[in-house]
Write an enzyme that holds these catalytic residues in place. Structure first.
Site, PDB file in Angstrom:
ATOM      1  N   GLY A 192     -43.396 -19.114  37.708  1.00 52.07           N
ATOM      2  CA  GLY A 192     -44.556 -17.851  38.281  1.00 52.07           C
ATOM      3  C   GLY A 192     -44.614 -16.920  37.422  1.00 52.07           C
ATOM      4  N   ASP A 193     -45.738 -16.620  38.073  1.00 54.99           N
ATOM      5  CA  ASP A 193     -46.427 -14.748  38.161  1.00 54.99           C
ATOM      6  C   ASP A 193     -47.118 -14.446  35.931  1.00 54.99           C
ATOM      7  OD1 ASP A 193     -46.569 -14.227  40.322  1.00 54.99           O
ATOM      8  OD2 ASP A 193     -44.241 -14.402  39.933  1.00 54.99           O
ATOM      9  N   LYS A 204     -51.942 -17.043  34.889  1.00 50.47           N
ATOM     10  CA  LYS A 204     -52.078 -18.010  34.879  1.00 50.47           C
ATOM     11  C   LYS A 204     -54.064 -17.149  35.493  1.00 50.47           C
ATOM     12  CE  LYS A 204     -50.581 -20.912  37.761  1.00 50.47           C
ATOM     13  NZ  LYS A 204     -49.327 -20.225  38.165  1.00 50.47           N
ATOM     14  N   GLY A 264     -50.369 -15.650  44.633  1.00 48.90           N
ATOM     15  CA  GLY A 264     -51.337 -14.528  44.811  1.00 48.90           C
ATOM     16  C   GLY A 264     -52.288 -15.229  43.396  1.00 48.90           C
ATOM     17  N   HIS A 265     -52.872 -14.883  43.692  1.00 47.85           N
ATOM     18  CA  HIS A 265     -54.198 -14.207  42.482  1.00 47.85           C
ATOM     19  C   HIS A 265     -54.932 -13.471  42.423  1.00 47.85           C
ATOM     20  CE1 HIS A 265     -56.962 -16.212  39.832  1.00 47.85           C
ATOM     21  NE2 HIS A 265     -57.751 -16.418  40.402  1.00 47.85           N
ATOM     22  N   GLN A 267     -47.325 -21.416  41.608  1.00 46.80           N
ATOM     23  CA  GLN A 267     -46.224 -21.785  40.758  1.00 46.80           C
ATOM     24  C   GLN A 267     -45.638 -21.490  39.327  1.00 46.80           C
ATOM     25  OE1 GLN A 267     -46.530 -22.576  44.172  1.00 46.80           O
ATOM     26  NE2 GLN A 267     -46.873 -20.403  44.877  1.00 46.80           N
TER      27      GLN A 267
HETATM   28  P1  IMP Z   1     -41.568 -20.406  49.169  1.00 46.58           P
HETATM   29  O1  IMP Z   1     -42.145 -20.740  48.017  1.00 46.58           O
HETATM   30  O2  IMP Z   1     -41.772 -19.685  49.690  1.00 46.58           O
HETATM   31  O3  IMP Z   1     -40.221 -21.336  49.821  1.00 46.58           O
HETATM   32  O4  IMP Z   1     -40.135 -19.394  48.118  1.00 46.58           O
HETATM   33  C1  IMP Z   1     -39.049 -20.123  47.311  1.00 46.58           C
HETATM   34  C2  IMP Z   1     -39.544 -19.692  46.333  1.00 46.58           C
HETATM   35  O5  IMP Z   1     -40.153 -19.827  44.833  1.00 46.58           O
HETATM   36  C3  IMP Z   1     -39.124 -17.986  45.884  1.00 46.58           C
HETATM   37  O6  IMP Z   1     -38.433 -17.849  44.958  1.00 46.58           O
HETATM   38  C4  IMP Z   1     -39.776 -17.397  45.937  1.00 46.58           C
HETATM   39  O7  IMP Z   1     -39.982 -15.940  45.271  1.00 46.58           O
HETATM   40  C5  IMP Z   1     -40.160 -18.186  44.506  1.00 46.58           C
HETATM   41  N1  IMP Z   1     -42.286 -18.345  45.278  1.00 46.58           N
HETATM   42  C6  IMP Z   1     -42.901 -18.764  45.415  1.00 46.58           C
HETATM   43  N2  IMP Z   1     -44.280 -18.657  45.321  1.00 46.58           N
HETATM   44  C7  IMP Z   1     -43.833 -18.328  44.081  1.00 46.58           C
HETATM   45  C8  IMP Z   1     -44.936 -17.281  43.388  1.00 46.58           C
HETATM   46  O8  IMP Z   1     -45.834 -17.217  43.349  1.00 46.58           O
HETATM   47  N3  IMP Z   1     -44.294 -17.133  41.941  1.00 46.58           N
HETATM   48  C9  IMP Z   1     -43.643 -16.641  42.017  1.00 46.58           C
HETATM   49  N4  IMP Z   1     -42.763 -16.837  42.792  1.00 46.58           N
HETATM   50  C10 IMP Z   1     -42.777 -17.749  43.918  1.00 46.58           C
END
Ligand code: IMP
Length: 480
Positions: free
Chosen positions: A21-22, A25, A50-51, A227
């Site tokens: 992720g991050d 995009k 988040g965007h 993600q």
């Molecule tokens: P959850 O999606 O909140 O359940 O988090 C599960 C895992 O995914 C954790 O390690 C978060 O930090 C990671 N995660 C969730 N959304 C993002 C994102 O948009 N970018 C990076 N990591 C994410």
């Protein structure tokens, strides 16, 4: 930006991430939403993403709305698909934010099949998954995992359920059997949900059916991933993953399509460094365990790091400004201490969570993991944030793992098991560093060392690097 040349004969385009992720995009999805797509659809996750968008000169962060929402006045259709989990309160806040800026959202569509994040999902997530210090995986605490848990258990509350009080009451009673510790005033929850439901009602549709219609009409469709592949519940580094399948497959099925309908899938990869947020193995991490522990603790912020390392900065309207090329940051990037090097790269690239503000863990780009991602998401690669490492004396790319530094056996195939990934030592190829590339516009004009690294990376991953992003501005995009 001449990304348009990639889009010949493309009707369905997907932008997905091939790492954790991050990967930036947003810059591409914004471009395609503004200049190409007629429909922009998101199919996975929720407000864990988040965007950042700029509206009337001000930056705003959207967590749910697709990137095309700011082009609604130009007729763009934006879809929250069936595979998403939606916190309706957060969605309404985002819509209110648009209203305040006099931005329309008339063409928004919300899937009647998407699951709804309920208050007990958030409480459970915060209690069980959020804090790494108490054994959590470092989730964003937004209720994502528990909401998908109820979905898979066939107890989830869907958007369509909000419109019938009796159904909603029965479903809430049933689902709360799984949450014996939660004290919930059902009447209050129903009251809140029904008032939210009244507001979203005009936008609720069978969005999969709408997508099929748009396909028949030959509309240009952008599938916006969330993600990244290594966080996918199917393909990621389980259990340190999110609860949706954020691969190309999940992104397509989350809007009612098959991945086969996608004409072009762009897999985004940060290069030559990458990041991860939350707990879990990360073989190439700068500072290893120390970094994972540090980034997993609460309370470390961008401001703390700037202060700790003496980097001049100002705070205006809550926004922190500093020179990302400050000489102290450059010294950190070239430090022999890996933890400091990783912190320097975090500062140089502004790697702090858009949703949580957490410092992101940093490490060298892992071609073994990228090769695995390419095998699932397809061969076309976009490299991002390549400019952020300019000024580094050298950089590394990981092309294999050994089980100990002296061992002769080199593993070049990714295995997602924690035990394996945590016991590996990356095998790196080291390249000479490069200076400022932000004004380069042609691939052949990139520094030789970078071209060599990109070509090695392509050979290893069996991917094709079609785009290299060298800065936040749209013209800072090299299309090969
Ligand atoms: P959850 O999606 O909140 O359940 O988090 C599960 C895992 O995914 C954790 O390690 C978060 O930090 C990671 N995660 C969730 N959304 C993002 C994102 O948009 N970018 C990076 N990591 C994410």
């Amino acid at each position: 930006m001449s990304l348009d040349k990639l889009l010949k004969n493309v009707r369905v385009l997907a932008v997905v991430c091939n790492q954790w992720g991050d990967t930036g995009k947003g810059k591409l999805t914004d471009y395609f939403s503004s200049s190409w797509a007629e429909v922009i659809a998101r199919g996975t996750g929720g407000n864990n993403a988040g965007h950042t968008v700029v509206i009337n000169g001000r930056e705003k962060i959207f967590h749910l709305l697709p990137s095309g929402i700011t082009y609604d006045s130009q007729g763009r259709i934006n879809i929250l698909g069936n595979g998403m989990v939606i916190d309706i309160k957060v969605l309404l806040e985002e819509l209110d934010g648009l209203k305040r800026e006099h931005m329309p959202y008339n063409n928004l569509m919300i899937s009647e099949d998407a699951n709804v994040i309920m208050p007990w999902h958030i409480e459970t997530d915060v209690a069980k998954n959020k804090y790494q210090t108490t054994g959590g995986i470092g989730s964003t605490g937004r209720g994502i995992g528990p909401c998908y848990t109820d979905k898979i258990a066939r107890k989830g509350i869907r958007v369509i359920d909000l419109f019938n009080r009796d159904t909603l009451a029965k479903k809430i009673q049933k689902v709360l059997e799984s949450y014996p510790d939660q004290k919930v005033n059902i009447d209050d929850v129903i009251g809140n949900m029904q008032s939210y439901a009244d507001r979203i009602k005009p936008f609720v549709r069978d969005t999969a059916g709408e997508m099929h219609r748009f396909m028949r009409e030959g509309k240009r469709i952008l599938l916006e991933g969330a993600q990244g592949l290594l966080l996918s519940i199917e393909h990621g580094t389980f259990p340190y993953v999110t609860s949706s399948d954020c691969s190309l497959n999940g992104t397509a099925s989350g809007v009612g399509l098959s991945a086969q309908t996608v004409d072009l899938s762009l897999g985004i990869i940060k290069f030559p460094f990458m990041t991860r947020v939350g707990a879990g193995p990360f073989p190439t991490e700068f500072g290893g365990k120390e970094s994972e522990f540090y980034c997993g603790q609460d309370g470390h912020t961008k401001k703390d790091e700037l202060e700790k390392y003496g980097i001049p900065h100002t705070v205006e309207d809550g926004r922190i400004r500093y020179d990302k090329r400050d000489k102290r940051i450059m010294q950190m990037i070239n430090s022999p201490n890996q933890f400091i090097q990783g912190t320097g790269i975090r500062l140089a690239a502004g790697e702090y969570g858009a949703t949580t503000g957490r410092p992101r863990r940093t490490g060298w780009t892992d071609a073994v993991a990228a090769s695995y991602a390419v095998s699932i998401n397809g061969p076309v690669i976009v490299l991002t944030k390549v400019d952020c490492l300019s000024g580094a004396d050298s950089f590394n790319i990981c092309y294999g793992y050994t089980q100990d530094p002296q061992a002769s056996e080199v593993y070049t195939q990714f295995r997602k098991q924690e035990k394996f990934l945590r016991s590996t030592t990356p095998k790196y190829e080291t390249y000479r560093g490069y200076s400022d590339i932000s004004s380069v516009r042609d691939f052949s004009q990139l520094p030789k060392t970078l071209i060599r690294a990109i070509e090695d990376f392509e050979r290893f991953t069996k991917g094709h690097v079609a785009v290299v992003s060298i800065g936040p501005e749209s013209e800072q995009t090299i299309v090969r």
